[in-house]
Design a protein around this motif. Structure first.
Motif, short mmCIF file in Angstrom:
data_model
loop_
_atom_site.label_atom_id
_atom_site.label_comp_id
_atom_site.label_asym_id
_atom_site.label_seq_id
_atom_site.Cartn_x
_atom_site.Cartn_y
_atom_site.Cartn_z
N GLU A 27 -8.93 -1.38 -14.85
CA GLU A 27 -9.05 -0.18 -14.02
C GLU A 27 -8.53 -0.43 -12.61
N LEU A 28 -8.91 -1.57 -12.02
CA LEU A 28 -8.42 -1.92 -10.69
C LEU A 28 -6.91 -2.12 -10.70
N TYR A 29 -6.42 -2.76 -11.74
CA TYR A 29 -5.00 -3.04 -11.92
C TYR A 29 -4.22 -1.73 -12.01
N THR A 39 0.74 0.16 -2.23
CA THR A 39 1.32 -1.16 -2.50
C THR A 39 2.71 -1.35 -1.87
N GLU A 40 3.13 -0.39 -1.05
CA GLU A 40 4.44 -0.48 -0.41
C GLU A 40 4.54 -1.75 0.43
N GLY A 41 5.67 -2.44 0.32
CA GLY A 41 5.88 -3.68 1.05
C GLY A 41 5.42 -4.91 0.30
N LEU A 42 4.57 -4.71 -0.70
CA LEU A 42 4.09 -5.83 -1.52
C LEU A 42 4.60 -5.72 -2.95
N ARG A 43 5.36 -4.67 -3.23
CA ARG A 43 5.75 -4.32 -4.59
C ARG A 43 7.26 -4.48 -4.75
N ILE A 56 9.97 -4.97 -14.44
CA ILE A 56 8.95 -6.01 -14.29
C ILE A 56 8.33 -5.81 -12.91
N THR A 57 7.27 -5.05 -12.86
CA THR A 57 6.64 -4.73 -11.57
C THR A 57 5.80 -5.90 -11.10
N GLN A 58 6.11 -6.38 -9.90
CA GLN A 58 5.32 -7.44 -9.26
C GLN A 58 4.67 -6.88 -8.00
N ILE A 59 3.37 -7.04 -7.91
CA ILE A 59 2.62 -6.65 -6.71
C ILE A 59 1.95 -7.90 -6.17
N MET A 60 2.40 -8.33 -4.99
CA MET A 60 1.85 -9.53 -4.37
C MET A 60 0.56 -9.22 -3.62
N ARG A 61 -0.30 -10.21 -3.59
CA ARG A 61 -1.56 -10.17 -2.83
C ARG A 61 -2.35 -8.88 -3.10
N PRO A 62 -2.58 -8.51 -4.37
CA PRO A 62 -3.28 -7.25 -4.66
C PRO A 62 -4.68 -7.18 -4.10
N ASP A 93 -4.67 -19.49 -2.95
CA ASP A 93 -3.58 -19.28 -1.99
C ASP A 93 -3.15 -17.82 -2.02
N PHE A 94 -2.86 -17.31 -3.22
CA PHE A 94 -2.47 -15.90 -3.35
C PHE A 94 -2.69 -15.45 -4.79
N ASP A 95 -2.73 -14.15 -4.97
CA ASP A 95 -2.79 -13.57 -6.30
C ASP A 95 -1.64 -12.58 -6.44
N MET A 96 -1.37 -12.15 -7.67
CA MET A 96 -0.33 -11.14 -7.90
C MET A 96 -0.53 -10.48 -9.26
N LEU A 97 0.03 -9.29 -9.38
CA LEU A 97 0.06 -8.57 -10.65
C LEU A 97 1.51 -8.56 -11.13
N ILE A 98 1.70 -8.78 -12.42
CA ILE A 98 3.03 -8.62 -13.01
C ILE A 98 2.88 -7.77 -14.27
N ASN A 99 3.51 -6.62 -14.25
CA ASN A 99 3.43 -5.69 -15.37
C ASN A 99 4.80 -5.49 -15.99
#
Length: 235
Positions: A27-29, A39-43, A56-62, A93-99
């Motif tokens: 749900e959060l994802y 997510t602009e600037g991190l996507r 391949i959507t990448q969202i850094m530091r979600p 250090d960091f997290d990310m989403l990759i869809n």
């Protein structure tokens, strides 16, 4: 797990988190995935190129945008496992989403995560790749090659603005299918890859990356916070 990680640079946990936690993370994802303004600037699109469709959507530091992620049991559990693997000074250090969207059929090329990072005197690192869907070859599960050493091969962008890639021998590559809630742990120098998603559903992954606290401080001193331009740093 520690012996396997140190020997080959990766291992899998078929079931890390329970169905309730998986649903909470999904749900959060999805909220982040659907909110392009937030997510602009991190996507970005790891596929690169000039396509108007994210493959391949990448969202850094979600967790910067959605702090509820940090409150889940998942982050605490993974942190505990990582500290057991490589020491009590290991921190997120960091997290990310990759869809990978349905029928986008775009692979993530072979690479080493360390190619994206600055050179660090302490090379300890762990990435935990958590499957939020059942993952298998056709929708883009992970493949790994047992690690040989801590050397970074030459990398280059796979396309303009795309993921980094390198050439390596893939004869010993292992395909790692997982049920939702399962995960892999891998070292930053371990070669890995995933095929494109040719199925009717998303392939959602949450990745948590850890390294020693002092190395995180070193990165931040040099302006590295895992946002911004995607490029080779560890040459």
């Amino acid at each position: 797990m520690k012996d396997l990680f140190l020997k080959q640079g990766y291992f899998k946990v078929q079931k890390l988190i329970n169905p309730y936690e998986v649903k909470q993370l999904q749900e959060l994802y999805n909220n982040l995935l659907e909110d392009e303004t937030k997510t602009e600037g991190l996507r970005s699109d790891l596929a690169g190129g000039d396509s108007n469709t994210e493959r391949i959507t990448q969202i850094m530091r979600p967790s910067m945008n959605e702090p509820k992620l940090l409150q889940t049991n998942t982050y605490e559990l993974v942190t505990t496992i990582v500290k057991d693997l490589l020491g009590p000074d290991m921190e997120l250090d960091f997290d990310m989403l990759i869809n990978k969207a349905p029928h986008t059929d775009t692979p993530t090329p072979w690479h080493q995560d360390a190619a994206y990072w600055i050179k660090m005197p302490d090379k300890r690192s762990v990435s935990c790749w958590i499957a939020l869907d059942n993952v298998y070859e056709a929708n883009g599960c992970m493949w790994f090659i047992p690690k040989g050493n801590d050397q970074v091969l030459p990398h280059k962008p796979s396309a303009k603005g795309g993921a980094l890639c390198c050439e390596t021998n893939v004869d010993n590559a292992e395909c790692i299918p997982l049920d939702e809630g399962g995960c892999t742990f891998h070292d930053g120098f371990t070669f890995h890859y995933s095929k494109g998603n040719s199925t009717n559903t998303q392939r959602r992954a949450l990745i948590l990356n850890f390294r020693p606290k002092d190395m995180i401080s070193l990165e931040r001193e040099q302006g590295v916070d895992h946002t911004g331009e995607r490029k080779v740093r560890n040459k």
